[in-house]
Design an enzyme around this catalytic site. Structure first.
Site, short mmCIF file in Angstrom:
data_model
loop_
_atom_site.label_atom_id
_atom_site.label_comp_id
_atom_site.label_asym_id
_atom_site.label_seq_id
_atom_site.Cartn_x
_atom_site.Cartn_y
_atom_site.Cartn_z
N ASP A 262 0.84 -1.27 -0.09
CA ASP A 262 -0.04 0.18 -0.16
C ASP A 262 1.05 1.12 -0.10
OD1 ASP A 262 -2.01 1.58 -0.12
OD2 ASP A 262 -3.13 0.84 1.76
C1 BGC Z 1 -4.93 3.46 0.11
C2 BGC Z 1 -5.18 2.40 -1.13
C3 BGC Z 1 -4.70 3.11 -2.15
C4 BGC Z 1 -3.42 3.83 -2.39
C5 BGC Z 1 -3.27 4.69 -3.69
C6 BGC Z 1 -3.82 4.08 0.04
O1 BGC Z 1 -3.72 5.27 0.69
O2 BGC Z 1 -5.07 2.71 1.40
O3 BGC Z 1 -6.27 1.69 -0.90
O4 BGC Z 1 -4.92 2.02 -3.36
O5 BGC Z 1 -3.45 4.80 -1.41
O6 BGC Z 1 -4.15 5.62 -3.84
#
Ligand code: BGC
Length: 754
Positions: A262
């Site tokens: 993530d």
């Molecule tokens: C979120 C993810 C997301 C990623 C990219 C993160 O903060 O938890 O779900 O895909 O950002 O935007």
């Protein structure tokens, strides 16, 4: 010189192996052969480059070998607008306005796997047009608390339902040559302190509740990517958690795809190298403010890793393994010549969005046939959520849409006799959040409001006195501390004085319809004072049309709740046992959150006997005393404008549970009923849930029509996780099967299973 160059190019510059035919480019060759061929052509620098980001949402390919860059994007409800190379700000493109599909709670509420397939396919086509090889979704974290700000992105509380819905989504998306990146693996069940939460959970709850949807996405859906979660499990961050990634995902489930971190979820080079992370994204998500010329070189899987390899601290074993996975991803997506062409905002995508929304809307209450609304009725619409765009906000799932039909506009187009918005048929009623722009996406229509809440209420009450029916569009929104990433809700109650509004309206008009726009349950202390309640989710581009379809009866509602709707927060297992948000560990930046309710999540908790609940409250020193409060609406529940008879014709035990049921539409309009099979021990003894969903089927019927269906639960699906043995075990014996149209059913019978 030319001769020398030619000779060199026939050898892999890194390994000096002779390279002949470009097997990696030959799609007739087996995937693994192509992977090995490409791998041996790559230099150390090229290998290091492809396992980490080069921008917010891309990782480089290998230009020399014709392997393109890998572009990814959120997910899960539509393709997110492009952002700048190194920043979260909008890139300001003019060709990235998409169709927003309904949020995944709504998809789950359709209980229709075919729609999940359609969802995946439609999203895949949008992603292809936008040049994205991987969509960051779907999300399948279990709804453990209704406070979780991201529940709207997930598929409810039940592992079986979430599994049945995630598999076709993944398959549909990937059928277009776009990878699903299933998230957030695992145990990311609330947002508060998401980088610091260390989840303490029994192996049994992990296996029986929190992992099945991920496992189904991988084993049955064949997901090509999975995203590690921010939180920790057994004191190790999940983006490089050796148990979750190496042991369970890769070894046990045989996952051959890519583990993606993530954004900003990577914290340690050695763990990232050894514990199964394959692609690092979003570290130092403030991009180049690190002060370095290229912050991406400073990623854990970048220069420092290369240096460590050159110094002999690692061989290239782990690196090659990561690279193989990234290459597989390329062959399945960017280098897949069979991929179709994509298209954005096609009519078929709008149709899919409207259909999914229409089937997911849940009719929770409908006394005296207040719904559907008659064409000639004098309708008053009240509430901010009737005029507020919900495709913006909420965090990473925020979208820039080509269009979003608002609830008021949808109703006006289907009930022309209502008159224009200025014509007395709308009252604001309350003010929530008037900011209509999010991350650079600005909504055209202003919803600014300067009157006080008392004034707004008074106006709505006056207008309500003249109306035949009052439809209140309330609920939550996508602002911070509501249904939004990064934080959880601070309260179970409706915000912005909506309770006062509903109470005031109910005093002057007996035909109140409350449409709750949210991804979560909310408290409804006024429930007995209003005759109709509809759960309207976040429905995407076609929100207003789909809501009007259901409210006017053009579509007969058939959605079913994918979670238990508790009356109050203290009725939820996690909250009654006082386990949320956890306990800060002294001297550490870690908050331990123990899932004390164990496997008893959602209806499994509601079903527990009062005696057992009391024992658990005492054992965990909860400040609560015992209670016996039934849910406001049970899991799997939802009404229709018609009525159904569900008759069990026969059942069989033996190797599987198999139940034959006849469903008859006994009303006057066509509709669909979802028949649900739950199985539990014959004599519930608290060692396992009273009952668990094991099969379901949605059946469409014309008035007077009947159909006979068979629901089957395999022995495998009835197994429990044996903690001592570390494996699934089936316990033969006498079971009880339940057939119902929600989890609240008394129709049950005994079965012997061998
Ligand atoms: C979120 C993810 C997301 C990623 C990219 C993160 O903060 O938890 O779900 O895909 O950002 O935007």
């Amino acid at each position: 010189m030319r001769g020398l160059l030619l000779t060199l190019s026939l050898f892999n510059p890194f390994t000096f192996l002779p390279l002949t035919a470009q097997v990696y480019l030959d799609e007739s060759k087996p995937l693994e052969q192509r992977v090995e061929d490409a791998l041996q052509r790559m230099t150390l620098d090229e290998k290091i480059a492809i396992i980490h980001a080069q921008s917010k949402f891309s990782a480089p390919g290998v230009k020399r070998l014709g392997i393109p860059d890998m572009w990814t994007d959120d997910g899960p409800h539509g393709v997110r607008p492009d952002v700048l190379w190194d920043e979260w700000e909008q890139a300001g493109q003019t060709n990235d306005s998409c169709v927003a599909f309904p949020a995944l709670t709504c998809l789950a509420a359709t209980w229709n796997p075919q729609l999940a397939r359609l969802y995946g396919e439609s999203l895949g086509e949008e992603a292809l047009y936008r040049g994205k090889a991987m969509i960051l979704g779907p999300g399948v974290n279990i709804n453990r608390t209704p406070l979780n700000g991201r529940n709207f992105e997930y598929m409810g509380e039940d592992p079986w339902l979430a599994s049945r819905m995630v598999v076709p989504y993944v398959q549909g998306l990937q059928s277009k040559g776009v990878a699903a990146c299933v998230k957030h693996y695992a145990l990311n069940n609330d947002e508060e302190y998401r980088h610091q939460v260390n989840v303490i959970v029994s192996d049994r709850a992990l296996r029986e509740i929190y992992l099945p949807a991920f496992e189904a996405a991988v084993r049955e859906g064949g997901a090509w990517a999975i995203m590690g979660a921010y939180n920790l499990y057994k004191n190790q961050h999940n983006c490089h958690n050796s148990i979750l990634l190496n042991q369970i995902l890769k070894q046990e489930w045989g996952f051959d795809g890519v583990v993606v971190s993530d954004w900003g979820g990577t914290h340690d080079m050695d763990e990232a190298v050894r514990n199964g992370l394959d692609m690092e994204f979003g570290t130092w998500t403030d991009g180049l403010t690190m002060g370095a010329t290229n912050a991406y070189d400073n990623y854990y899987l970048a220069e420092c890793y290369k240096k460590a390899i050159l110094e002999g601290r690692y061989t290239t074993r782990e690196l090659d393994e990561k690279v193989r996975r990234v290459l597989r991803l390329h062959f399945r997506t960017t280098m897949n010549r069979q991929r179709p062409y994509g298209f954005l905002c096609s009519e078929s995508h709008y149709e899919a969005a409207r259909k999914i929304a229409g089937e997911g809307i849940v009719l929770l209450k409908n006394e005296q046939h207040v719904l559907p609304i008659q064409q000639n009725a004098k309708v008053l619409v009240v509430g901010e959520n009737a005029i507020k765009m919900m495709t913006v906000g909420g965090g990473s799932s925020s979208l820039k849409v080509q269009r979003e039909v608002l609830p008021l506009d949808g109703l006006l187009s289907q009930l022309p006799s209502m008159g224009g918005a200025g014509g007395g048929s709308y009252a604001r009623g309350y003010v929530g959040d008037t900011v209509q722009s999010y991350n650079g996406v600005t909504v055209g229509r202003s919803i600014a409001e300067s009157r006080t809440s008392a004034e707004l209420r008074a106006e709505a009450v006056e207008k309500a006195k003249q109306a035949d029916v009052v439809i209140v569009f309330g609920g939550l929104n996508k602002s911070d501390f509501q249904d939004c990433e990064g934080h959880d809700r601070r309260q179970y109650e409706l915000p912005y004085e909506q309770n006062e509004l509903v109470e005031a309206l109910a005093k002057v008009n007996k035909n109140i319809v409350f449409v709750n726009i949210s991804g979560n349950a909310v408290a409804m202390p006024w429930i007995d004072k209003v005759p109709a309640v509809v759960q309207g989710w976040f429905l995407g581009s076609e929100a207003g049309n789909a809501l009007a379809d259901v409210l006017t009866g053009r579509v007969n509602p058939s959605g079913k709740l994918p979670f238990t709707w508790f009356r109050q927060l203290s009725d939820v297992g996690a909250h009654s046992l006082n386990t949320y948000p956890g306990t800060w560990r002294e001297g550490h930046d870690v908050i331990d959150e123990e899932y004390k309710e164990d496997i008893f999540v959602g209806y499994r908790w509601a079903d527990l006997s009062a005696k057992r609940k009391k024992e658990m409250l005492t054992a965990h020193r909860s400040p609560l005393t015992a209670y016996r409060s039934t849910p406001l609406f049970p899991f799997g529940y939802g009404l229709s404008y018609t009525t159904f008879d569900v008759i069990v014709n026969g059942h069989e035990g033996g190797a599987n549970v198999s139940v034959t049921v006849t469903v008859k539409n006994t009303g006057k309009v066509a509709g669909a009923e979802t028949v649900q099979l739950y199985v539990g021990p014959n004599k519930p003894d608290n060692s396992r849930p009273v009952k668990e969903l094991k099969a379901f089927q949605k059946v469409w019927l014309e008035p007077g029509e009947s159909k006979t269906i068979t629901l089957t639960a395999s022995r495998q699906s009835l197994s429990v996780w044996d903690e001592a043995a570390g494996q699934w075990t089936f316990v033969p014996g006498t079971y009880r099967a339940y057939i119902g149209t929600s989890s609240n059913t008394n129709s049950s019978f005994k079965l012997n299973l061998l």
